[in-house]
Design a protein around this motif. Sequence first.
Motif, PDB file in Angstrom:
ATOM      1  N   MET A   1       0.853  -1.170   0.000  1.00 35.99           N
ATOM      2  CA  MET A   1       0.000   0.000   0.000  1.00 35.99           C
ATOM      3  C   MET A   1       0.892   1.224   0.000  1.00 35.99           C
ATOM      4  N   HIS A   2       0.665   2.120  -0.940  1.00 37.25           N
ATOM      5  CA  HIS A   2       1.524   3.296  -1.047  1.00 37.25           C
ATOM      6  C   HIS A   2       0.730   4.524  -1.469  1.00 37.25           C
ATOM      7  N   GLU A   3       1.375   5.636  -1.228  1.00 38.34           N
ATOM      8  CA  GLU A   3       0.822   6.902  -1.675  1.00 38.34           C
ATOM      9  C   GLU A   3       1.748   7.470  -2.743  1.00 38.34           C
ATOM     10  N   PHE A   4       1.166   8.124  -3.735  1.00 43.05           N
ATOM     11  CA  PHE A   4       1.959   8.929  -4.662  1.00 43.05           C
ATOM     12  C   PHE A   4       1.470  10.353  -4.539  1.00 43.05           C
ATOM     13  N   SER A   5       2.384  11.232  -4.189  1.00 36.37           N
ATOM     14  CA  SER A   5       2.002  12.599  -3.916  1.00 36.37           C
ATOM     15  C   SER A   5       3.035  13.550  -4.504  1.00 36.37           C
ATOM     16  N   ILE A   6       2.571  14.616  -5.122  1.00 37.41           N
ATOM     17  CA  ILE A   6       3.465  15.660  -5.631  1.00 37.41           C
ATOM     18  C   ILE A   6       3.236  16.906  -4.793  1.00 37.41           C
ATOM     19  N   ALA A   7       4.300  17.431  -4.212  1.00 41.82           N
ATOM     20  CA  ALA A   7       4.169  18.609  -3.356  1.00 41.82           C
ATOM     21  C   ALA A   7       5.554  19.178  -3.076  1.00 41.82           C
ATOM     22  N   THR A   8       5.581  20.293  -2.368  1.00 44.17           N
ATOM     23  CA  THR A   8       6.868  20.802  -1.898  1.00 44.17           C
ATOM     24  C   THR A   8       7.307  19.953  -0.700  1.00 44.17           C
ATOM     25  N   ALA A   9       8.575  20.011  -0.379  1.00 42.86           N
ATOM     26  CA  ALA A   9       9.093  19.272   0.781  1.00 42.86           C
ATOM     27  C   ALA A   9       8.337  19.667   2.041  1.00 42.86           C
ATOM     28  N   GLU A  10       8.030  20.968   2.157  1.00 44.04           N
ATOM     29  CA  GLU A  10       7.313  21.464   3.338  1.00 44.04           C
ATOM     30  C   GLU A  10       5.901  20.864   3.414  1.00 44.04           C
ATOM     31  N   MET A  11       5.246  20.786   2.260  1.00 42.53           N
ATOM     32  CA  MET A  11       3.886  20.220   2.237  1.00 42.53           C
ATOM     33  C   MET A  11       3.906  18.738   2.620  1.00 42.53           C
ATOM     34  N   HIS A  12       4.929  18.013   2.144  1.00 44.02           N
ATOM     35  CA  HIS A  12       5.038  16.599   2.525  1.00 44.02           C
ATOM     36  C   HIS A  12       5.188  16.473   4.036  1.00 44.02           C
ATOM     37  N   LYS A  13       6.036  17.347   4.597  1.00 44.58           N
ATOM     38  CA  LYS A  13       6.277  17.321   6.045  1.00 44.58           C
ATOM     39  C   LYS A  13       4.986  17.611   6.809  1.00 44.58           C
ATOM     40  N   ALA A  14       4.227  18.587   6.321  1.00 42.19           N
ATOM     41  CA  ALA A  14       2.976  18.963   6.986  1.00 42.19           C
ATOM     42  C   ALA A  14       1.936  17.845   6.895  1.00 42.19           C
ATOM     43  N   HIS A  15       2.051  17.040   5.864  1.00 37.89           N
ATOM     44  CA  HIS A  15       1.094  15.968   5.608  1.00 37.89           C
ATOM     45  C   HIS A  15       1.380  14.743   6.479  1.00 37.89           C
ATOM     46  N   ALA A  16       2.609  14.601   6.950  1.00 41.05           N
ATOM     47  CA  ALA A  16       3.016  13.402   7.693  1.00 41.05           C
ATOM     48  C   ALA A  16       2.140  13.117   8.924  1.00 41.05           C
ATOM     49  N   PRO A  17       1.829  14.134   9.752  1.00 38.58           N
ATOM     50  CA  PRO A  17       0.980  13.851  10.928  1.00 38.58           C
ATOM     51  C   PRO A  17      -0.400  13.314  10.558  1.00 38.58           C
ATOM     52  N   GLU A  18      -0.956  13.769   9.431  1.00 36.68           N
ATOM     53  CA  GLU A  18      -2.260  13.255   8.980  1.00 36.68           C
ATOM     54  C   GLU A  18      -2.153  11.767   8.668  1.00 36.68           C
ATOM     55  N   MET A  19      -1.022  11.382   8.086  1.00 35.31           N
ATOM     56  CA  MET A  19      -0.831   9.971   7.742  1.00 35.31           C
ATOM     57  C   MET A  19      -0.702   9.125   9.006  1.00 35.31           C
ATOM     58  N   ILE A  20      -0.023   9.660  10.013  1.00 32.00           N
ATOM     59  CA  ILE A  20       0.105   8.940  11.288  1.00 32.00           C
ATOM     60  C   ILE A  20      -1.271   8.789  11.925  1.00 32.00           C
ATOM     61  N   MET A  21      -2.084   9.842  11.821  1.00 30.51           N
ATOM     62  CA  MET A  21      -3.450   9.785  12.347  1.00 30.51           C
ATOM     63  C   MET A  21      -4.260   8.688  11.636  1.00 30.51           C
ATOM     64  N   MET A  22      -3.991   8.505  10.355  1.00 31.37           N
ATOM     65  CA  MET A  22      -4.698   7.463   9.602  1.00 31.37           C
ATOM     66  C   MET A  22      -4.311   6.066  10.089  1.00 31.37           C
ATOM     67  N   VAL A  23      -3.068   5.924  10.526  1.00 33.09           N
ATOM     68  CA  VAL A  23      -2.648   4.650  11.117  1.00 33.09           C
ATOM     69  C   VAL A  23      -3.376   4.455  12.445  1.00 33.09           C
ATOM     70  N   GLU A  24      -3.427   5.528  13.247  1.00 30.83           N
ATOM     71  CA  GLU A  24      -4.075   5.460  14.563  1.00 30.83           C
ATOM     72  C   GLU A  24      -5.571   5.162  14.450  1.00 30.83           C
ATOM     73  N   HIS A  25      -6.191   5.617  13.373  1.00 28.77           N
ATOM     74  CA  HIS A  25      -7.619   5.364  13.168  1.00 28.77           C
ATOM     75  C   HIS A  25      -7.882   4.035  12.452  1.00 28.77           C
ATOM     76  N   GLY A  26      -6.821   3.269  12.229  1.00 28.39           N
ATOM     77  CA  GLY A  26      -6.995   1.958  11.596  1.00 28.39           C
ATOM     78  C   GLY A  26      -7.264   2.025  10.100  1.00 28.39           C
ATOM     79  N   VAL A  27      -6.959   3.181   9.499  1.00 25.94           N
ATOM     80  CA  VAL A  27      -7.195   3.326   8.056  1.00 25.94           C
ATOM     81  C   VAL A  27      -6.054   2.675   7.264  1.00 25.94           C
ATOM     82  N   LEU A  28      -4.828   2.979   7.681  1.00 23.76           N
ATOM     83  CA  LEU A  28      -3.669   2.429   6.992  1.00 23.76           C
ATOM     84  C   LEU A  28      -3.202   1.168   7.704  1.00 23.76           C
ATOM     85  N   LYS A  29      -3.471   0.041   7.115  1.00 24.15           N
ATOM     86  CA  LYS A  29      -3.009  -1.242   7.644  1.00 24.15           C
ATOM     87  C   LYS A  29      -1.698  -1.593   6.949  1.00 24.15           C
ATOM     88  N   ALA A  30      -1.010  -2.616   7.450  1.00 23.75           N
ATOM     89  CA  ALA A  30       0.294  -2.957   6.892  1.00 23.75           C
ATOM     90  C   ALA A  30       0.209  -3.265   5.399  1.00 23.75           C
TER      91      ALA A  30
END
Length: 98
Positions: A1-30
């Motif tokens: 399972m992967h994401e493909f995203s085009i953004a600035t380095a800063e935008m990728h960094k800002a997006h990281a916590p949302e992705m962690i939240m998705m793991v915490e909510h059981g959205v992103l499984k292994a």
Amino acid sequence: MHEFSIATAEMHKAHAPEMIMMVEHGVLKADHINWDAAKKMQASMGHGMHNEPNSLLLDPGKSGEIVWHFPKHATLEFACNVPGHYDAGMTGKIELGH
Ligand SMILES: [Cu+2]
């Protein structure tokens, strides 16, 4: 399972916590995306998840399409922001007009 995203380095960094939240909510499984959990998370948080024009989140073996109009000058990155993947090297630079 992967994401493909085009953004600035800063935008990728800002997006990281949302992705962690998705793991915490059981959205992103292994090995897959739990779309039911994704809908629940979306409903409880009141904003869209991964239907942004610069980003695709894909189950294993799936493909998708992004239509992107690049500017003449830009420094961007493509990256996968599934937790741990960016740091493991799933990223690359897009440099235009340099
Ligand atoms: Cu990845």
